[in-house]
Design a protein around this motif. Structure first.
Motif, PDB file in Angstrom:
ATOM      1  N   ASN A 130       0.831  -1.214   0.000  1.00 34.08           N
ATOM      2  CA  ASN A 130       0.000   0.000   0.000  1.00 34.08           C
ATOM      3  C   ASN A 130       0.868   1.268   0.000  1.00 34.08           C
ATOM      4  OD1 ASN A 130       0.671   0.442   2.850  1.00 34.08           O
ATOM      5  ND2 ASN A 130      -0.731  -1.269   3.229  1.00 34.08           N
ATOM      6  N   ALA A 131       0.198   2.394  -0.098  1.00 28.01           N
ATOM      7  CA  ALA A 131       0.919   3.683  -0.133  1.00 28.01           C
ATOM      8  C   ALA A 131       1.617   3.962   1.184  1.00 28.01           C
ATOM      9  CB  ALA A 131      -0.063   4.813  -0.452  1.00 28.01           C
ATOM     10  N   THR A 132       1.019   3.534   2.281  1.00 32.39           N
ATOM     11  CA  THR A 132       1.638   3.763   3.589  1.00 32.39           C
ATOM     12  C   THR A 132       2.994   3.070   3.632  1.00 32.39           C
ATOM     13  OG1 THR A 132      -0.541   3.874   4.625  1.00 32.39           O
ATOM     14  CG2 THR A 132       1.334   3.426   6.079  1.00 32.39           C
ATOM     15  N   TYR A 157      -1.423  13.057   4.253  1.00 31.63           N
ATOM     16  CA  TYR A 157      -2.164  11.938   4.849  1.00 31.63           C
ATOM     17  C   TYR A 157      -1.599  11.611   6.234  1.00 31.63           C
ATOM     18  CZ  TYR A 157      -4.787   7.631   5.137  1.00 31.63           C
ATOM     19  OH  TYR A 157      -5.659   6.641   5.529  1.00 31.63           O
ATOM     20  N   MET A 160       1.554   9.497   6.864  1.00 33.93           N
ATOM     21  CA  MET A 160       2.844  10.074   6.451  1.00 33.93           C
ATOM     22  C   MET A 160       3.243  11.186   7.422  1.00 33.93           C
ATOM     23  SD  MET A 160       2.451   7.951   4.200  1.00 33.93           S
ATOM     24  CE  MET A 160       0.902   7.361   3.528  1.00 33.93           C
ATOM     25  N   THR A 208       1.364  15.804  -1.405  1.00 35.37           N
ATOM     26  CA  THR A 208       0.281  14.863  -1.717  1.00 35.37           C
ATOM     27  C   THR A 208      -0.296  15.267  -3.078  1.00 35.37           C
ATOM     28  OG1 THR A 208      -0.159  14.596   0.625  1.00 35.37           O
ATOM     29  CG2 THR A 208      -1.907  13.915  -0.882  1.00 35.37           C
ATOM     30  N   ASN A 212      -6.394  14.072  -0.159  1.00 37.25           N
ATOM     31  CA  ASN A 212      -7.512  13.198   0.195  1.00 37.25           C
ATOM     32  C   ASN A 212      -8.663  13.934   0.871  1.00 37.25           C
ATOM     33  OD1 ASN A 212      -5.148  13.027   2.150  1.00 37.25           O
ATOM     34  ND2 ASN A 212      -6.859  12.433   3.475  1.00 37.25           N
ATOM     35  N   ASP A 237       3.106  11.654  -2.640  1.00 40.54           N
ATOM     36  CA  ASP A 237       2.087  10.685  -2.228  1.00 40.54           C
ATOM     37  C   ASP A 237       1.056  10.632  -3.347  1.00 40.54           C
ATOM     38  OD1 ASP A 237      -0.157   9.426  -1.230  1.00 40.54           O
ATOM     39  OD2 ASP A 237      -0.001  10.316   0.767  1.00 40.54           O
ATOM     40  N   ALA A 239      -1.332   8.321  -3.770  1.00 41.69           N
ATOM     41  CA  ALA A 239      -2.378   7.332  -3.455  1.00 41.69           C
ATOM     42  C   ALA A 239      -3.655   7.569  -4.259  1.00 41.69           C
ATOM     43  CB  ALA A 239      -2.683   7.358  -1.957  1.00 41.69           C
ATOM     44  N   HIS A 240      -3.991   8.852  -4.467  1.00 41.80           N
ATOM     45  CA  HIS A 240      -5.243   9.149  -5.171  1.00 41.80           C
ATOM     46  C   HIS A 240      -5.048   9.530  -6.633  1.00 41.80           C
ATOM     47  CE1 HIS A 240      -8.255   9.205  -1.910  1.00 41.80           C
ATOM     48  NE2 HIS A 240      -7.191   9.372  -1.158  1.00 41.80           N
ATOM     49  N   SER A 260      -1.023   3.406  -3.530  1.00 44.25           N
ATOM     50  CA  SER A 260      -1.772   2.156  -3.359  1.00 44.25           C
ATOM     51  C   SER A 260      -2.294   1.786  -4.734  1.00 44.25           C
ATOM     52  CB  SER A 260      -2.976   2.380  -2.439  1.00 44.25           C
ATOM     53  OG  SER A 260      -2.546   2.897  -1.215  1.00 44.25           O
ATOM     54  N   HIS A 262      -4.983  -0.326  -4.775  1.00 44.25           N
ATOM     55  CA  HIS A 262      -6.379  -0.704  -4.478  1.00 44.25           C
ATOM     56  C   HIS A 262      -7.307   0.510  -4.413  1.00 44.25           C
ATOM     57  CE1 HIS A 262      -4.238  -0.882  -0.368  1.00 44.25           C
ATOM     58  NE2 HIS A 262      -4.738   0.311  -0.480  1.00 44.25           N
ATOM     59  N   LYS A 263      -6.828   1.641  -4.913  1.00 44.46           N
ATOM     60  CA  LYS A 263      -7.746   2.780  -5.037  1.00 44.46           C
ATOM     61  C   LYS A 263      -8.196   2.821  -6.495  1.00 44.46           C
ATOM     62  CE  LYS A 263      -6.030   5.433  -1.091  1.00 44.46           C
ATOM     63  NZ  LYS A 263      -7.107   5.559  -0.116  1.00 44.46           N
TER      64      LYS A 263
HETATM   65  C1  PLP Z   1      -3.433  10.773   0.265  1.00 40.77           C
HETATM   66  C2  PLP Z   1      -3.343   9.402   0.843  1.00 40.77           C
HETATM   67  N1  PLP Z   1      -2.144   8.855   1.003  1.00 40.77           N
HETATM   68  C3  PLP Z   1      -1.986   7.619   1.494  1.00 40.77           C
HETATM   69  C4  PLP Z   1      -3.076   6.867   1.874  1.00 40.77           C
HETATM   70  C5  PLP Z   1      -2.834   5.534   2.476  1.00 40.77           C
HETATM   71  O1  PLP Z   1      -3.246   4.529   1.656  1.00 40.77           O
HETATM   72  P1  PLP Z   1      -3.131   3.027   2.202  1.00 40.77           P
HETATM   73  O2  PLP Z   1      -4.062   2.933   3.371  1.00 40.77           O
HETATM   74  O3  PLP Z   1      -3.580   2.219   1.065  1.00 40.77           O
HETATM   75  O4  PLP Z   1      -1.735   2.822   2.600  1.00 40.77           O
HETATM   76  C6  PLP Z   1      -4.347   7.378   1.714  1.00 40.77           C
HETATM   77  C7  PLP Z   1      -5.525   6.574   2.086  1.00 40.77           C
HETATM   78  O5  PLP Z   1      -6.653   6.969   1.965  1.00 40.77           O
HETATM   79  C8  PLP Z   1      -4.480   8.682   1.197  1.00 40.77           C
HETATM   80  O6  PLP Z   1      -5.684   9.239   1.063  1.00 40.77           O
END
Ligand code: PLP
Length: 428
Positions: A130-132, A157, A160, A208, A212, A237, A239-240, A260, A262-263
């Protein structure tokens, strides 16, 4: 369009699968997608017949609950669900053989396919969960010294921000956070805020890509160009953004990128990816051990212990599906869906939209509020009265409900959302 057609032909001919089994995508969808392509009219704003095929491919489009929190985590199309089941069934016959000896062979082809999608060198891609995990690897892996400064913002996020706070506590780095009053339709204002915060001690800017909380698209390339002139590296980041916005990682001109899958890519839950610029790999310490921690081989970040190779391999089908649509088309559709509901919603007295509706500044996500209602109350009314699932945001002065459609979202469901807002606002 021609590219997509030729992709279909090529993938059918090669029997492209994640690790050599025949692609379920070809079995289930290649013909459907080819038929749908015949309906595509470049002059049409809606292309309803085309999108009906895509909606059909997602079981989530038939859910009893209208899912409008795809920004949190997205469902996979049936083809990806079935690929995962197929791999799971295979692994269950003996994971030490099927996962470690057979599926393991699929990682290198998958790395190449992710690199093609991301527009980068496969030697810069590590596959993880995942992104985390991706971004924490970079944050904890950077060789920063006491007194070195990192600039982020309050709207990054939490996972982070907490990683940087931990480095501050543990290593004595200085973590500075900017604040912005989103929406902002002015790139220069954002770039200037980061530029003004840079001092001779600044080593890193953390950005980011798509925020988010309210969906703002940040001007990452401009921030990177400015930062590099001052000798500062940039972590993004994504993720989105990955699988949603039509960009290549190289376009961002950043140094590190994590996402990630899975988004918006709709890969199975628990799939992610990290990208590190080739010449930076050696200096980043792996978060999880490796026998050559200072190696310049990106694979040093994949010593993650026993995990599901089935999830990893099903990413291949999510890429097939993505390529079947095309990222540009997907981005434009999802932006259209967001604009469709948000423009109607902002006409309703007492309803406010918290996100720019211009395609340069937002895509899938928009925040909405109703005068007199707290975000939690609005979110709860959506669900209990209308079976609409969203997510409430109350954070750093942002008070709204976040609504995120995906490529499978039906216009009729967005009409229900607008109708719900009309009814709720009348009673508020
Ligand atoms: C901007 C952003 N970064 C990172 C994440 C973390 O993603 P994950 O839970 O898949 O690691 C999210 C999750 O919503 C996010 O919105």
């Amino acid at each position: 369009m021609n590219n997509r057609r030729s992709f279909m032909k090529k993938s059918a001919a090669l029997g492209m699968g994640a690790f050599g089994i025949n692609s379920l995508f070809n079995e289930l969808h290649a013909a459907d997608f080819q038929n749908a392509e015949k309906f595509w009219d470049p002059a049409s704003e809606t292309n309803d017949d085309y999108w009906a095929t895509i909606q059909e491919a997602y079981t989530a489009s038939k859910s009893d609950v209208i899912i409008l929190n795809n920004g949190g985590v997205s469902p996979s199309p049936l083809v990806v669900q079935e690929a995962l089941e197929k791999y799971n069934r295979q692994a269950a016959q003996g994971p030490s053989y099927y996962m470690w000896r057979i599926m393991d062979k699929g990682r290198e082809p998958l790395r190449k396919r992710l690199a093609t999608l991301g527009g980068c060198d496969p030697e810069e891609i590590a596959i993880n969960r995942n992104a985390t995990e991706a971004l924490n690897t970079v944050i904890f892996g950077l060789p920063l010294q006491k007194g070195d400064e990192v600039i982020g913002m309050k709207f990054d996020y939490p996972n982070m921000m907490n990683a940087w706070r931990q480095r501050q506590l543990r290593d004595g780095i200085v973590y500075k956070q900017l604040s912005f009053d989103f929406p902002i339709e002015n790139d220069d204002q954002i770039v200037k805020a980061y530029a003004d915060a840079i001092t001779p001690q600044t080593k890193i800017i953390h950005v980011t890509h798509v925020v988010n909380w309210v969906g703002q698209i940040m001007p990452v390339q401009k921030i990177s160009q400015m930062a590099h002139k001052k000798g500062v590296e940039v972590i993004v980041d994504g993720a989105h953004s990955f699988g949603l916005l039509d960009f290549k990682i190289s376009d961002l001109e950043c140094d590190y990128f994590g996402t990630s899958l899975h988004k918006f890519l709709s890969a199975p839950v628990g799939s992610g990816m990290m990208w590190i610029k080739k010449d930076k790999i050696a200096k980043i310490w792996p978060l999880v051990c490796n026998h050559e921690p200072t190696s310049a081989d990106i694979r040093k970040f994949e010593t993650l212990g026993t995990r599901s190779f089935c999830i990893e391999q099903a990413i291949g089908e999510a890429i097939n599906f993505q390529e079947g649509i095309g990222t540009k088309r997907k981005q434009e559709r999802i932006h259209y869906l967001k604009k469709y509901w948000a423009e109607k919603a902002q006409q309703i007295p007492g309803v406010k939209i918290h996100t720019s509706l211009k395609p340069e500044y937002s895509c899938a996500i928009a925040g909405v509020s109703v005068d007199g209602l707290k975000p939690g109350e609005l979110d709860s009314k959506f669900f209990t009265q209308f079976k609409i699932h969203t997510t409430p945001i109350s954070y750093e002065g942002v008070n709204c409900v976040r609504v995120t459609p995906h490529v499978y979202t039906k216009i009729s469901d967005l009409d229900k959302l607008v109708d719900a807002l009309e009814k709720i606002s009348k009673k508020a």
